[in-house]
Enzyme design. Structure first.
Site, mmCIF file in Angstrom:
data_model
loop_
_atom_site.group_PDB
_atom_site.id
_atom_site.type_symbol
_atom_site.label_atom_id
_atom_site.label_comp_id
_atom_site.label_asym_id
_atom_site.label_seq_id
_atom_site.Cartn_x
_atom_site.Cartn_y
_atom_site.Cartn_z
ATOM 1 N N LYS A 203 0.859 -1.194 0.000
ATOM 2 C CA LYS A 203 0.000 0.000 0.000
ATOM 3 C C LYS A 203 0.882 1.226 0.000
ATOM 4 O O LYS A 203 1.850 1.311 0.767
ATOM 5 C CB LYS A 203 -0.870 -0.025 1.250
HETATM 6 C C1 R5P Z 1 -3.135 5.333 8.425
HETATM 7 O O1 R5P Z 1 -3.050 5.626 9.540
HETATM 8 C C2 R5P Z 1 -3.624 4.073 8.014
HETATM 9 O O2 R5P Z 1 -2.613 3.182 7.663
HETATM 10 C C3 R5P Z 1 -4.643 4.128 6.924
HETATM 11 O O3 R5P Z 1 -5.072 2.828 6.724
HETATM 12 C C4 R5P Z 1 -4.175 4.701 5.614
HETATM 13 O O4 R5P Z 1 -3.520 5.915 5.755
HETATM 14 C C5 R5P Z 1 -5.331 4.841 4.622
HETATM 15 O O5 R5P Z 1 -6.238 5.730 5.071
HETATM 16 P P1 R5P Z 1 -6.464 7.144 4.353
HETATM 17 O O6 R5P Z 1 -7.158 6.841 3.060
HETATM 18 O O7 R5P Z 1 -7.324 7.918 5.302
HETATM 19 O O8 R5P Z 1 -5.126 7.764 4.122
#
Ligand code: R5P
Length: 291
Positions: A203
């Protein structure tokens, strides 16, 4: 026990039809065992090859994030629209109904809060507990270039080793500290290192020249949503990411902080799974928002 087969019907072995042996649909995943592939196929839809993961694990280092003060109220309506839920084991056990059929991608690293050095993470979930909760993958933050770079790489490689023992894929998450530049050069370096060291999928953030990042990463990439954007811009980012090689999104704030979260996740699904244009997906969002 079944009774003995006394059927008079003639047996048919279809000897003229060779048994099919098809390649697994997901990039870079063909060499895994059955359990690992089955778990990946619960995260990535085998028809579209893509996933819409709903991320609401933010509390693991920043407490009650805006929109997640009451996960039981704000996230529950979104669950039927997500392929996978990305969350912590605390929220899974305390708030999520065990009857949900979504795959679970569990945050398995943590330690420091926003008040401390964020890269000082450790493994935060034992693989046996992850198995007990029937997860489809565990997720670990890796801080390439960060203060505790080696420690976080080691967190990931240990989880990969444990995951291989039980057939649990590891999602490697590239963490970008404030001191690091979020560009294709850095994201390309980080995603490639995570894949090389065994992450089953990665990711990261969408950046200009993302097609080079995706091409150089031998496993699927899902993009994080990042800070809340106007809905049309978030849909554009998802469209561009998919068009440039992403295998899905792992989106949080751009969904649960939207004015109409159910409409927004539906619009994201249209982009990711149905190839919808930004215009069509945004019109869908506006229509659903009225309902
Ligand atoms: C962050 O703290 C987490 O890993 C989230 O899962 C990641 O950042 C994705 O969330 P967002 O779309 O809010 O950035």
């Amino acid at each position: 026990m079944a009774e003995q087969d006394f059927s008079k019907k003639e047996k048919n072995y279809y000897s003229d039809i060779p048994q099919k042996s098809e390649a697994f649909f997901l990039k870079g995943s063909n060499a895994y065992d059955w359990g690992m592939k089955n778990r990946l196929a619960r995260i990535f839809n085998p028809r579209s090859g893509k996933t819409v993961m709903l991320a609401f694990d933010h509390g693991y280092f920043q407490g009650p994030t805006t929109g997640l003060e009451r996960v039981d109220i704000t996230i529950r309506p979104l669950i039927p629209h997500a392929d996978a839920l990305m969350l912590t084991r605390g929220i899974l056990r305390s708030v999520i109904e065990p009857s949900v059929t979504n795959s679970v991608v569990m945050r398995a690293s943590g330690g420091p809060s926003i008040l401390k050095e964020l890269s000082d993470e450790r493994i935060a979930v034992d693989m046996e507990d992850a198995l007990r909760m029937n997860v489809s993958a565990v997720a670990v933050q890796v801080f390439i270039g960060g203060h505790f770079e080696t420690q976080t790489v080691n967190n990931m490689t240990r989880l990969v080793d444990m995951g291989m023992r039980y057939g649990i894929p590891v999602l490697g998450v590239t963490a970008v500290g404030t001191e690091l530049t979020r560009d294709a050069r850095y994201i390309g370096l980080a995603t490639r290192i995570l894949a090389e060291l065994g992450a089953s999928f990665v990711k990261t953030y969408f950046v200009p020249r993302f097609e080079q990042v995706a091409a150089a990463c031998p496993v699927p990439i899902v993009i994080a949503g990042g800070k809340k954007l106007p809905e049309r811009e978030a849909l554009q980012m998802a469209r561009d990411a998919i068009d440039q090689g992403a295998s899905g999104v792992d989106m949080g704030r751009n969904i649960f902080q939207s004015d109409a979260p159910v409409a927004m996740i539906g619009a994201v699904r249209k982009v990711v799974h149905e190839g919808a244009s930004v215009k069509d997906a945004y019109e869908y969002y506006l229509d659903m928002k009225k309902k």
